[in-house]
Design an enzyme around this catalytic site. Structure first.
Site, PDB file in Angstrom:
ATOM      1  CB  SER A 131       1.930 -11.036  -1.161  1.00  0.00           C
ATOM      2  OG  SER A 131       0.750 -10.448  -0.682  1.00  0.00           O
ATOM      3  CG  HIS A 141      -4.053  -5.060  -2.862  1.00  0.00           C
ATOM      4  ND1 HIS A 141      -5.162  -4.300  -2.557  1.00  0.00           N
ATOM      5  CD2 HIS A 141      -3.489  -5.383  -1.683  1.00  0.00           C
ATOM      6  CE1 HIS A 141      -5.233  -4.161  -1.250  1.00  0.00           C
ATOM      7  NE2 HIS A 141      -4.234  -4.804  -0.685  1.00  0.00           N
ATOM      8  CB  SER A 178       5.462 -11.334   2.960  1.00  0.00           C
ATOM      9  OG  SER A 178       4.929 -10.714   4.086  1.00  0.00           O
ATOM     10  N   GLY A 179       6.327  -8.024   2.689  1.00  0.00           N
ATOM     11  CA  GLY A 179       7.061  -7.032   3.469  1.00  0.00           C
ATOM     12  C   GLY A 179       8.389  -6.550   2.922  1.00  0.00           C
ATOM     13  CG  HIS A 232      -7.598  -3.939   2.666  1.00  0.00           C
ATOM     14  ND1 HIS A 232      -7.535  -5.312   2.753  1.00  0.00           N
ATOM     15  CD2 HIS A 232      -6.395  -3.551   2.199  1.00  0.00           C
ATOM     16  CE1 HIS A 232      -6.330  -5.725   2.371  1.00  0.00           C
ATOM     17  NE2 HIS A 232      -5.630  -4.673   2.027  1.00  0.00           N
ATOM     18  CD  GLU A 236      -4.398  -9.463   1.571  1.00  0.00           C
ATOM     19  OE1 GLU A 236      -5.081 -10.499   1.426  1.00  0.00           O
ATOM     20  OE2 GLU A 236      -4.666  -8.581   2.388  1.00  0.00           O
ATOM     21  N   GLY A 259       0.501  -3.243  -0.119  1.00  0.00           N
ATOM     22  CA  GLY A 259       0.001  -3.567  -1.447  1.00  0.00           C
ATOM     23  C   GLY A 259       0.835  -4.670  -2.067  1.00  0.00           C
ATOM     24  CG  ASN A 260      -0.473  -7.708  -2.410  1.00  0.00           C
ATOM     25  OD1 ASN A 260      -1.465  -7.839  -3.107  1.00  0.00           O
ATOM     26  ND2 ASN A 260      -0.535  -7.570  -1.098  1.00  0.00           N
ATOM     27  CG  HIS A 265      -3.113  -0.457   1.255  1.00  0.00           C
ATOM     28  ND1 HIS A 265      -2.371  -0.925   2.304  1.00  0.00           N
ATOM     29  CD2 HIS A 265      -3.739  -1.543   0.750  1.00  0.00           C
ATOM     30  CE1 HIS A 265      -2.526  -2.238   2.423  1.00  0.00           C
ATOM     31  NE2 HIS A 265      -3.355  -2.633   1.477  1.00  0.00           N
TER      32      HIS A 265
END
Ligand code: ZN
Length: 216
Positions: A75, A96, A46-47, A159, A77, A29-30, A98
């Site tokens: 990210s 965002h 990211s990550g 997703h 995304e 998510g982000n 999950h």
């Protein structure tokens, strides 16, 4: 305080809140926010785990995706977030996630009907599922903007989900309400089905939320 740093700090704070809200696991998510009065956005890297983030880790981008500041890779995304900011002037922040129930509905590719009052107030109606596209692609952004027309939330097929708002606080609240509505929908299906609200009632409640709700 520097407006960039201030925005980076808010993104970090929201990440920590999301971790304690059961909306996400690990680094999936982000989160992003517009930088007030600038054509920039601030987005999580990211990550990296939300509880490890420092304000300087939050990446500042312009609306074409060029990095303005930040030591890390943003990210994956970014194209999804940029597509939304470029299409929707009303969106100031994006969350965002999950989360499990919303993703269950996204995997079943079943939208969340406009049947729960707090949902239709904060989202503006039912929550649609977008057409599937691979994560990290511009196409995912295009499909998401389309499915989110006139709404503040959307299910991303196979997703997760995404909520937007007038600030990070509202975008997070949207995600929490959508997750709860997804759970309620699944439970209601088990006991005979969902009775949807009429469009008139939805419009009335949405109007009330936008214009009269809360301390004004
Ligand atoms: Zn995702």
């Amino acid at each position: 305080m520097d407006i960039l740093l201030e925005t980076q700090k808010k993104v970090v704070e929201k990440g920590i809140q999301i971790l304690s809200s059961n909306l996400t696991v690990g680094t999936w998510g982000n989160i992003s926010s517009r930088v007030p009065k600038k054509d920039y956005i601030a987005i999580t890297p990211s990550g990296m785990s939300y509880d490890q983030l420092l304000p300087k880790d939050i990446v500042i981008l312009d609306l074409e995706g060029n990095i303005i500041s930040g030591a890390h890779k943003p990210s994956t995304e970014v194209p999804l977030h940029l597509e939304i900011y470029n299409a929707r002037n009303d969106v100031q922040a994006i969350v965002h996630t999950h989360s499990a129930y919303a993703t269950a509905m996204a995997v079943a590719r079943k939208g969340i009907p406009g049947a729960v009052e707090d949902l239709v107030q904060i989202v503006g109606g039912n929550v649609r599922v977008n057409d599937y596209a691979l994560p990290g692609t511009k196409q995912l952004g295009i499909n998401t903007v389309k499915a989110m027309e006139g709404r503040n939330a959307v299910l991303l097929a196979n997703h997760g989900m995404l909520g937007v708002g007038r600030d990070l606080e509202e975008a997070l609240r949207v995600c929490q309400v959508v997750e709860k509505a997804a759970k309620i929908t699944i439970l209601a299906q088990l006991i005979g089905g969902v009775v949807e609200l009429t469009q008139d009632d939805i419009d009335g409640m949405r109007d009330y939320y936008l214009n009269s709700y809360g301390q004004r």
